[in-house]
Structure formats: C-alpha cells, structure tokens
Design an enzyme around this catalytic site. Structure first.
Site, PDB file in Angstrom:
ATOM      1  N   ARG A 168       0.780  -0.819   0.097  1.00  0.00           N
ATOM      2  CA  ARG A 168      -0.037   0.311  -0.404  1.00  0.00           C
ATOM      3  C   ARG A 168       0.623   0.965  -0.349  1.00  0.00           C
ATOM      4  O   ARG A 168       0.366   2.410  -0.635  1.00  0.00           O
ATOM      5  CB  ARG A 168      -0.787  -0.177   1.508  1.00  0.00           C
ATOM      6  N   ILE A 200      -8.783   4.442   0.563  1.00  0.00           N
ATOM      7  CA  ILE A 200      -8.347   5.082   1.424  1.00  0.00           C
ATOM      8  C   ILE A 200      -6.888   5.949   1.440  1.00  0.00           C
ATOM      9  O   ILE A 200      -5.985   5.216   0.952  1.00  0.00           O
ATOM     10  CB  ILE A 200      -8.027   4.242   3.507  1.00  0.00           C
ATOM     11  N   LEU A 201      -6.540   6.814   1.371  1.00  0.00           N
ATOM     12  CA  LEU A 201      -5.244   7.603   0.891  1.00  0.00           C
ATOM     13  C   LEU A 201      -4.130   8.118   2.005  1.00  0.00           C
ATOM     14  O   LEU A 201      -4.474   8.508   3.807  1.00  0.00           O
ATOM     15  CB  LEU A 201      -5.587   9.555   1.114  1.00  0.00           C
ATOM     16  N   HIS A 210     -19.527  12.012   0.419  1.00  0.00           N
ATOM     17  CA  HIS A 210     -19.714  11.487   1.560  1.00  0.00           C
ATOM     18  C   HIS A 210     -20.543  10.978   0.945  1.00  0.00           C
ATOM     19  O   HIS A 210     -21.536  12.441   1.790  1.00  0.00           O
ATOM     20  CB  HIS A 210     -19.116  10.569   2.706  1.00  0.00           C
ATOM     21  N   ASP A 240      -8.986  13.610   5.878  1.00  0.00           N
ATOM     22  CA  ASP A 240      -7.696  12.916   6.799  1.00  0.00           C
ATOM     23  C   ASP A 240      -7.476  11.894   6.884  1.00  0.00           C
ATOM     24  O   ASP A 240      -7.814  11.240   5.964  1.00  0.00           O
ATOM     25  CB  ASP A 240      -7.838  13.623   8.219  1.00  0.00           C
ATOM     26  N   GLY A 291      -7.944   9.401   8.601  1.00  0.00           N
ATOM     27  CA  GLY A 291      -8.848   8.595   8.778  1.00  0.00           C
ATOM     28  C   GLY A 291      -9.772   7.983   7.922  1.00  0.00           C
ATOM     29  O   GLY A 291      -9.784   8.227   6.726  1.00  0.00           O
ATOM     30  N   ASP A 299     -13.155   9.090   6.253  1.00  0.00           N
ATOM     31  CA  ASP A 299     -14.543   9.573   6.498  1.00  0.00           C
ATOM     32  C   ASP A 299     -14.778  10.526   7.629  1.00  0.00           C
ATOM     33  O   ASP A 299     -15.741  10.913   8.220  1.00  0.00           O
ATOM     34  CB  ASP A 299     -15.865   9.472   6.101  1.00  0.00           C
TER      35      ASP A 299
HETATM   36  C1  GRF Z   1     -21.083   8.575  -4.185  1.00  0.00           C
HETATM   37  O1  GRF Z   1     -22.114   8.879  -3.255  1.00  0.00           O
HETATM   38  C2  GRF Z   1     -20.160   8.996  -3.286  1.00  0.00           C
HETATM   39  O2  GRF Z   1     -20.125  10.017  -2.305  1.00  0.00           O
HETATM   40  C3  GRF Z   1     -19.605   8.171  -2.715  1.00  0.00           C
HETATM   41  O3  GRF Z   1     -19.414   7.397  -3.841  1.00  0.00           O
HETATM   42  C4  GRF Z   1     -20.323   7.889  -5.280  1.00  0.00           C
HETATM   43  C5  GRF Z   1     -19.755   8.080  -5.981  1.00  0.00           C
HETATM   44  O4  GRF Z   1     -20.809   7.641  -7.191  1.00  0.00           O
HETATM   45  N1  GRF Z   1     -18.072   8.038  -2.346  1.00  0.00           N
HETATM   46  P1  GRF Z   1     -20.538   7.922  -8.975  1.00  0.00           P
HETATM   47  O5  GRF Z   1     -19.036   6.923  -8.995  1.00  0.00           O
HETATM   48  O6  GRF Z   1     -20.192   8.922  -8.809  1.00  0.00           O
HETATM   49  O7  GRF Z   1     -21.744   8.136  -9.761  1.00  0.00           O
END
Ligand code: GRF
Length: 198
Positions: free
Chosen positions: A63, A90-91, A107, A139, A141, A143
């Site tokens: 990773r 996760i970055l 999110h 960050d 974590g 979300d």
């Molecule tokens: C979005 O709901 C985003 O918040 C979540 O993944 C979804 C991405 O949707 N992390 P798409 O691939 O852009 O249609």
C-alpha cells in the site's frame, strides 16, 4: 485553479464536477482524472478530453508503494486541490503529507453518522428518516476529516439502497461542485476538527 479529480466507480459525481469546471463562471479546472481501477470514470474523463491516469493498488508490492505512486501521478499536474468523487480507497501518509488540508471528499451520509463504504445501506438499515451528503476535508481516517458542508436528503418508506443513493447523488452533484468553487476561491480555515470556508 487546477484540481485533480479521483474516482473509482460510475463517475456520475466526477461528470458533475467536470461539467461545472467547464462553465465560464467556474474558477477551477480539472487538470486530470486519477482512478484506482478500470471503471466508467475512465470513459468520462476521456470523453472530456482529460488525461486519465490509472493507479491500481494491485500493481504495487504494498500500500505504501501505491500511495507514493499515486502521489507522484497527481503531483505531475500540480493541483491546488484534490477532489475524491467516489474514490474508494483510503489515501496514505505520503499522499496526505503532501496534500494535507487540500483533499476534499463527498460522502453519501451525514457524518459522523454512517462513515465507510456502505454509508447509504447503513443509514437505510438503521431506519433513519433523514440522511444526506457531507463534503469534508480528507484526513488519515475513514470519512473523519473536518466537515465543510452538508445537505439533507429524505429517506422514503419504499426506498432501496439504489433509490436512496440516487437521490443522495442528485444532492451531491449540486453540493460538491459548489463547495469546490468556494474553497478554490476563498480557501478554508480549520480550527482543530472544525473547518470554515473563508
Ligand atoms: C458517491 O455517492 C460518493 O459520495 C461515494 O461514491 C458515490 C460515487 O458515485 N463516495 P459515482 O461513482 O460518481 O456515480
């Protein structure tokens, strides 16, 4: 202002970001699309004439190596901001060390409720009547970064994960570009875990 957009899925959120960036009034432009797997987001980036870079975790010994390669790929485009629009990894510390405070994520839930990769299903299973979307700084974590903006989305009695997620995505496709435009023009002030757009 150049940004790099990162995605892993169907790319509908990425498409909304690219569309907004192309508007005459926009202050930001998408310099490149970076994806971690072959996904529909590739075609969306290519259709927009953007460089698309694929950086697969599986192509690296571990990773950390992937994280450093991802950083190198993104750094080539010298973005002021990075936006993860449906990026499902996760970055790591190398990436966040370079772009600390400059990565914005969307999110599909009202954080801190329902973090992680199944936020929509978790909210539906919990039986909440209102959920929504959160745009936050990334960050180390999952979300957990400082929140920049949120919008509520009602849960309907006959909702499935798909119908609810689609309704949330409609809200995200409005909120994320709005927040990106605001942060690239006004910046962000953080105080501990609190963030305010200047
Ligand atoms: C979005 O709901 C985003 O918040 C979540 O993944 C979804 C991405 O949707 N992390 P798409 O691939 O852009 O249609």
């Amino acid at each position: 202002v150049p940004i790099v957009a990162m995605a892993s899925g169907t790319g509908s959120l990425l498409a909304a970001l690219i569309e907004r960036a192309a508007a005459p009034s926009s202050s930001f432009r998408v310099a490149a699309v970076v994806i971690d797997r072959d996904c529909a987001a590739r075609e969306i980036g290519e259709a927009a004439g953007l460089p698309v870079v694929v950086c697969r975790l599986g192509d690296h010994p571990d990773r950390d190596a992937w994280d450093r390669q991802l950083l190198a790929e993104v750094d080539r485009f010298a973005p002021d901001w990075v936006v993860t629009a449906g990026f499902m990894k996760i970055l790591g510390p190398a990436f966040l060390g370079r772009f600390a405070g400059r990565v914005v994520n969307s999110h599909p839930a009202l954080l801190p409720a329902f973090p992680g990769a199944h936020g929509v299903a978790d909210a539906l299973a919990y039986g909440v009547k209102v959920t929504g979307t959160t745009v936050h700084l990334v960050d180390g974590g999952v979300d957990t970064g400082p929140i920049l903006a949120q919008a509520t989305v009602p849960v309907l009695p006959d909702d499935t994960v798909d119908t609810l997620h689609e309704r949330i995505k409609i809200s995200e496709r409005e909120l994320l570009p709005d927040v990106v435009e605001a942060v690239v023009t006004r910046g962000v002030v953080t105080d501990g875990r609190k963030a305010q757009i200047s």
